[in-house]
Design an enzyme around this catalytic site. Structure first.
Site, mmCIF file in Angstrom:
data_model
loop_
_atom_site.group_PDB
_atom_site.id
_atom_site.type_symbol
_atom_site.label_atom_id
_atom_site.label_comp_id
_atom_site.label_asym_id
_atom_site.label_seq_id
_atom_site.Cartn_x
_atom_site.Cartn_y
_atom_site.Cartn_z
ATOM 1 N N PHE A 1 -1.598 6.601 4.570
ATOM 2 C CA PHE A 1 -1.685 5.676 3.747
ATOM 3 C C PHE A 1 -0.343 4.537 3.917
ATOM 4 O O PHE A 1 -0.473 3.113 3.774
ATOM 5 C CB PHE A 1 -1.497 6.142 2.201
ATOM 6 N N HIS B 1 -11.658 -2.268 3.531
ATOM 7 C CA HIS B 1 -11.880 -2.243 1.856
ATOM 8 C C HIS B 1 -12.585 -3.399 1.309
ATOM 9 O O HIS B 1 -13.098 -3.007 0.237
ATOM 10 C CB HIS B 1 -10.331 -2.150 1.343
ATOM 11 N N HIS C 1 -4.624 6.366 -5.495
ATOM 12 C CA HIS C 1 -5.774 7.100 -5.059
ATOM 13 C C HIS C 1 -6.196 8.441 -5.778
ATOM 14 O O HIS C 1 -5.665 8.806 -6.528
ATOM 15 C CB HIS C 1 -5.418 7.526 -3.630
ATOM 16 N N HIS D 1 -14.831 6.740 2.425
ATOM 17 C CA HIS D 1 -13.758 6.075 2.759
ATOM 18 C C HIS D 1 -12.584 6.674 3.445
ATOM 19 O O HIS D 1 -12.038 5.874 4.507
ATOM 20 C CB HIS D 1 -13.113 5.265 1.403
ATOM 21 N N HIS E 1 -7.459 -1.467 -5.577
ATOM 22 C CA HIS E 1 -7.899 -2.083 -4.115
ATOM 23 C C HIS E 1 -8.445 -3.339 -4.123
ATOM 24 O O HIS E 1 -8.392 -4.175 -3.464
ATOM 25 C CB HIS E 1 -8.590 -0.942 -3.184
ATOM 26 N N HIS F 1 -11.131 6.155 7.222
ATOM 27 C CA HIS F 1 -9.515 5.929 7.583
ATOM 28 C C HIS F 1 -9.169 6.893 8.772
ATOM 29 O O HIS F 1 -8.587 6.387 9.809
ATOM 30 C CB HIS F 1 -8.935 6.335 6.320
ATOM 31 N N HIS G 1 0.853 -1.290 -0.033
ATOM 32 C CA HIS G 1 -0.122 -0.136 0.112
ATOM 33 C C HIS G 1 0.653 1.277 -0.011
ATOM 34 O O HIS G 1 0.634 2.191 -0.925
ATOM 35 C CB HIS G 1 -0.927 0.223 1.110
HETATM 36 CU CU1 C2O Z 1 -5.482 2.652 -0.605
HETATM 37 CU CU2 C2O Z 1 -8.128 2.634 2.111
HETATM 38 O O1 C2O Z 1 -6.797 3.333 0.885
#
Ligand code: C2O
Length: 596
Positions: free
Chosen positions: A352, A365, A198, A332, A207, A336, A178
């Site tokens: 990230f 995810h 992203h 999303h 993802h 996070h 990631h």
């Molecule tokens: Cu690559 Cu939830 O992020």
């Protein structure tokens, strides 16, 4: 009522289609799957249609690179850049693994070493679908997981954590993947631009593959090829807290200590920001507010995939070059930030580079991916972007057979081909009564104090306090058929954000009271801009100014607030986190996209 709206009103099952012209069979049990028309035969084509081996591939790649360099010539320095508006375009290419370098993940995480243990490009093979006789992995809601499933889930992470950190299957290396793709450990091949998955149309496909391989590796570790990642069902009221087994037992391999201690048991908020966060709501109201946000997200973005998935980003481009992230990505991101630590470097979920160290990341995810799956079903599985640059965008992952594989976006559109699916659960946000429930609970609007608002003006403005601005609509009183042809999109552009930290601001829309006056109430939420900390473009002398844009559909919002007849609307931008400058605000009409 617009078509997308009544479509959503058919509650509960993702398999109930308004677009009955394209009936889709309900997929409740493994035995009932039938391949979608567009997907049929792809497997065979794929197995024989790709060139076998890296040599030919790399020659092709080199050629194209030379062509690009030649075409751009002296302009190359100022940005790969011109690409956006020229005929030169091509898909995002996988990284050159031998050129991995230090990553930068914002304040407190300036020099992160997250390169993979494999660096040999010669061993990459093209991805092949699992055979259709492979058992289907059925992803279930985390909060409803039974004891057996939970035991397997924990055992899989126990084993993953026990691996040597240099093992590509270890949690350490899984997390690094990631970081590599999100914090600038790679440049795009042939460009002085970072590879970033992203803020654009590759967010969901990348993802999807990432957790697909992660899931297969976990299954392999416990010798169970039916193992499936559960999904954090945060679109359902009962799933709007962190699943209990992630937080209750500190000795569980699912536990991660780098989470915001204040939020472990709290109801999450799709509009969460870890600074300047106000929550005047009870838990029940918060849940309804989230449902309504999700309801709007789907209604507004169903006719135009870029609003859901994010903007088109091609080779040589980056999202910070005036592109928008999709609305599901913003939600999303807020989740996070809700889970991660509240201070720099915001570990684990709040940044990230460190997100993948928290097992909750993959469960989160799983639901993000499920939202895309439902989105596609609600569109009758029509292709999101019928654009070869999207379909051919490709990445490299290390799979459950200890093999480096190259994957393409076009191969991941049908989860059944990857041999997984989602348990069919209720979609409470799809119910059109969500809004009424919220209205009844929200505090009464103040109509007493009217304030005067003016247009944004030609110059960029710092967003250091709420900006309220009058925005002209291209057309008022649009008919039903006009709305079916074109989506009304609020565009906030020239968004400049700091490199280091997280950024959040909210966008509200209200109808003015005749002329240029508006009540003190901000109106209806149209969505938000949420960015996790990281350097979104590599430092270089000739760096373009880093400007994002934000596109939010407002067609049904205007119906909700009875503003379809207004010539102008009042847009309010509310700063929460980070120093932001706004370039401008306007409204566009964009053609709907129901490409077959
Ligand atoms: Cu690559 Cu939830 O992020």
């Amino acid at each position: 009522m617009s078509s997308s709206l009544s479509f959503l009103a058919t509650t509960a099952s993702p398999f109930h289609h308004h677009h009955s012209r394209h009936p889709q069979k309900a997929a409740r049990a493994p035995t009932h799957f039938s391949p979608s028309a567009s997907g049929a035969g792809t497997n065979a084509t794929n197995a024989s249609g790709h060139d076998n081996g890296g040599d030919k591939e790399s020659i092709l790649r080199l050629d194209r690179r030379n062509v690009l360099l030649g075409t751009l010539g002296g302009l190359y320095g100022t940005a790969a850049l011109g690409c956006e508006n020229t005929a030169v375009a091509s898909p995002i290419e996988p990284p050159d693994l031998s050129k991995c370098h230090t990553a930068h993940a914002g304040e407190g995480a300036e020099n992160v070493q997250c390169c993979p243990p494999y660096k040999d490009n010669s061993e990459i093979v093209d991805y092949k679908f699992p055979s259709s006789s492979t058992p289907l992995r059925i992803r279930k809601p985390a909060h409803l997981l039974d004891a057996d499933d939970l035991a397997k889930y924990e055992e899989a992470y126990r084993r993953m954590r026990a691996l040597d950190p240099s093992d590509p299957w270890s949690l350490e290396q899984q997390a690094r993947v990631h970081c590599q793709y999100c914090d600038g450990a790679y440049d795009q091949v042939g460009f002085n631009v970072q590879l970033q998955v992203h803020f654009s149309w590759i967010f969901l496909p990348w993802h999807r593959y990432y957790i697909h391989f992660h899931e297969a590796i976990l299954g392999k570790l416990i010798g169970d090829d039916t193992f499936a990642l559960p999904f954090w069902n945060w679109d359902s009221p009962d799933g709007m807290t962190m699943p209990s087994f992630f937080v209750n037992d500190k000795t569980s391999p699912l536990y991660d200590e780098k989470r915001n201690p204040d939020n472990l048991k709290k109801v999450l908020d799709y509009q969460y920001s870890h600074k300047n966060y106000e929550n005047p709501y009870t838990d029940e109201e918060l849940k309804v507010k989230n449902l309504y946000q999700m309801n709007k997200t789907f209604r507004e973005s169903l006719p135009l995939p870029e609003l859901f998935l994010g903007d088109r980003v091609r080779a040589g481009e980056e999202a910070s070059m005036g592109k928008t992230m999709g609305r599901i990505e913003a939600i999303h991101n807020a989740i996070h930030l809700f889970v991660g630590m509240p201070e720099a470097p915001y570990r684990d979920m709040g940044n990230f580079y460190s997100s993948g160290y928290d097992p909750l990341f993959y469960c989160h995810h799983s639901n993000v991916d499920r939202m895309w799956h439902i989105y596609r079903q609600k569109r009758g599985n029509k292709i999101d972007f019928n654009d070869s640059d999207w379909l051919n965008s490709s990445f490299i992952f290390y799979d459950e057979n200890k093999q480096l594989v190259k994957v393409k976006v076009e191969d991941c559109l049908n989860p059944q081909k990857l041999r997984y699916t989602y348990q069919d659960v209720e979609l409470p946000w799809a119910d059109s009564s969500v809004k009424k429930k919220l209205k009844a609970k929200a505090k009464p609007r103040s109509r007493v104090s009217l304030v005067q608002v003016s247009e944004f003006g030609p110059d960029p403005r710092p967003l250091d306090s709420t900006i309220r601005t009058l925005v002209q609509r291209p057309k008022k009183s649009r008919t039903k058929s006009e709305k079916e042809d074109e989506v009304e999109v609020l565009v906030i552009d020239g968004i400049e954000v700091p490199d280091n930290g997280p950024v959040t601001f909210e966008v509200y829309v209200a109808a003015p009271y005749g002329g240029d006056f508006v009540g003190s109430d901000l109106g209806e939420s149209a969505g938000s801009f949420v960015k996790l900390p990281h350097f979104h473009i590599r430092k270089r002398e000739d760096a373009q100014t880093k400007k994002f844009s934000l596109k939010l559909g407002i067609s049904s919002l205007l119906e909700d607030i009875d503003a379809e007849g207004s010539e102008k609307v009042v847009v309010s931008l509310v700063p929460k986190v980070g120093e932001v400058t706004i370039g401008g605000v306007h409204i566009d009409l964009i053609k709907t996209d129901w490409t077959a």
